[in-house]
Write a protein that holds these residues in place. Structure first.
Motif, mmCIF file in Angstrom:
data_model
loop_
_atom_site.group_PDB
_atom_site.id
_atom_site.type_symbol
_atom_site.label_atom_id
_atom_site.label_comp_id
_atom_site.label_asym_id
_atom_site.label_seq_id
_atom_site.Cartn_x
_atom_site.Cartn_y
_atom_site.Cartn_z
ATOM 1 N N SER A 222 -7.719 49.186 54.802
ATOM 2 C CA SER A 222 -7.238 49.217 53.421
ATOM 3 C C SER A 222 -7.890 50.408 52.727
ATOM 4 O O SER A 222 -9.095 50.623 52.863
ATOM 5 C CB SER A 222 -7.584 47.915 52.690
ATOM 6 O OG SER A 222 -8.994 47.738 52.601
ATOM 7 N N LYS A 223 -7.087 51.176 52.016
ATOM 8 C CA LYS A 223 -7.587 52.368 51.339
ATOM 9 C C LYS A 223 -8.525 51.978 50.191
ATOM 10 O O LYS A 223 -8.457 50.849 49.681
ATOM 11 C CB LYS A 223 -6.416 53.195 50.808
ATOM 12 C CG LYS A 223 -5.532 53.788 51.896
ATOM 13 C CD LYS A 223 -6.290 54.833 52.689
ATOM 14 C CE LYS A 223 -5.393 55.502 53.737
ATOM 15 N NZ LYS A 223 -4.334 56.317 53.111
ATOM 16 N N CYS A 235 -13.290 49.435 50.312
ATOM 17 C CA CYS A 235 -12.283 49.656 51.343
ATOM 18 C C CYS A 235 -12.758 48.963 52.610
ATOM 19 O O CYS A 235 -13.907 48.525 52.710
ATOM 20 C CB CYS A 235 -12.032 51.145 51.584
ATOM 21 S SG CYS A 235 -13.330 51.942 52.556
#
Length: 275
Positions: A222-223, A235
């Motif tokens: 996940s960014k 993140c």
């Protein structure tokens, strides 16, 4: 007067006798009699059952049989079937053979016998050297390690400030890489520093620096995104899957060929100028 004294003396003796009797009776009642012990003091049946199960000969035999089936091993001279199909050490089919002839062949060529297919009719065995058996065991171990791990993936968490020094950041990056190599997910949270002059993109640069320290190993699950009302960013890093790993290696090989071709062209141009 004498009669009064005699009466008082007898009354005193009677009182003391009654007191002694009550004391003795009290102790007698409090002392438990052997016949009054509870009948539940016998040996619990559960202990007996557990004992017989742990030391059962049948259970131990079943465990040994199961272990022999799971392990790639030499059966030796104990061939349970009378007629078996035999392969030589190169995998060539020698056809059906009597177990006595197989044992003679083993002794003559100094080979071992390994069961290849127990469900075949008749069962299939192969003659092998000790080195071949060792190599097969190594292959089996590698395949076991390559199997996907069952159960939920473990997620590690790490939190630090954006004011972290370079040395400490390198240390934490190495820790993250060790977790990633063990196929863990790693959630990293970076809190904003108290410095008002801190650039807004500084935290993003820290995340990218961590990722660049693990080329060909990790990527973002996940960014980075804001949490805690914008006072921190978080993140999740994960290990590359097989497709991503192959793409990375292909990209590296293409880049290396491009660099090599560029160097060769430069060398040729240099040779022409010197001529």
């Amino acid at each position: 007067m004498t009669a009064l004294l005699t009466r008082l003396t007898l009354q005193t003796i009677k009182i003391e006798s009654n007191y002694v009797g009550r004391c003795l009776g009290k102790h007698t009642v409090q002392k438990p009699a052997p016949a009054q012990l509870p009948l539940t003091a016998s040996t619990p049946k559960l202990v007996y059952l557990i004992f017989t199960k742990d030391f059962s000969t049948v259970d131990n035999q079943d465990e040994r049989k199961k272990k022999r089936k799971d392990v790639f091993t030499n059966v030796g001279r104990k061939i349970s079937e009378r007629i078996i199909r035999v392969l030589d050490e190169k995998g060539n089919d020698l056809g059906l053979m009597h177990r006595a002839n197989v044992i003679k062949l083993m002794d003559k060529q100094d080979l071992r016998l390994v069961q290849r297919n127990a469900s075949a009719e008749p069962p299939e065995y192969q003659l092998m050297t000790g080195a071949q058996i060792h190599q097969e065991r190594l292959k089996i171990r590698e395949l076991e390690k390559a199997k996907p791990q069952t159960g939920p993936t473990v997620t590690k968490e790490l939190t630090f400030s954006s004011n972290i020094g370079q040395h400490d950041l390198d240390t934490k990056s190495k820790q993250i890489q060790q977790w990633i190599e063990k196929k863990y997910k790693v959630q990293v949270t970076i809190k904003k520093g108290k410095n008002a002059d801190e650039p807004e993109n500084k935290i993003g640069e820290v995340f990218n620096q961590i990722l660049q320290s693990m080329p060909g190993i990790a990527t973002f699950l996940s960014k980075p995104q804001a949490v805690r009302g914008g006072r921190a960013f978080t993140c999740v890093f994960r290990h590359l899957n097989k497709k991503e790993d192959k793409a990375h290696r292909d990209s590296q090989e293409t880049q290396e060929r491009h660099t090599l071709n560029k160097d060769n062209r430069s060398d040729k141009e240099s040779d022409v100028l010197h001529q």
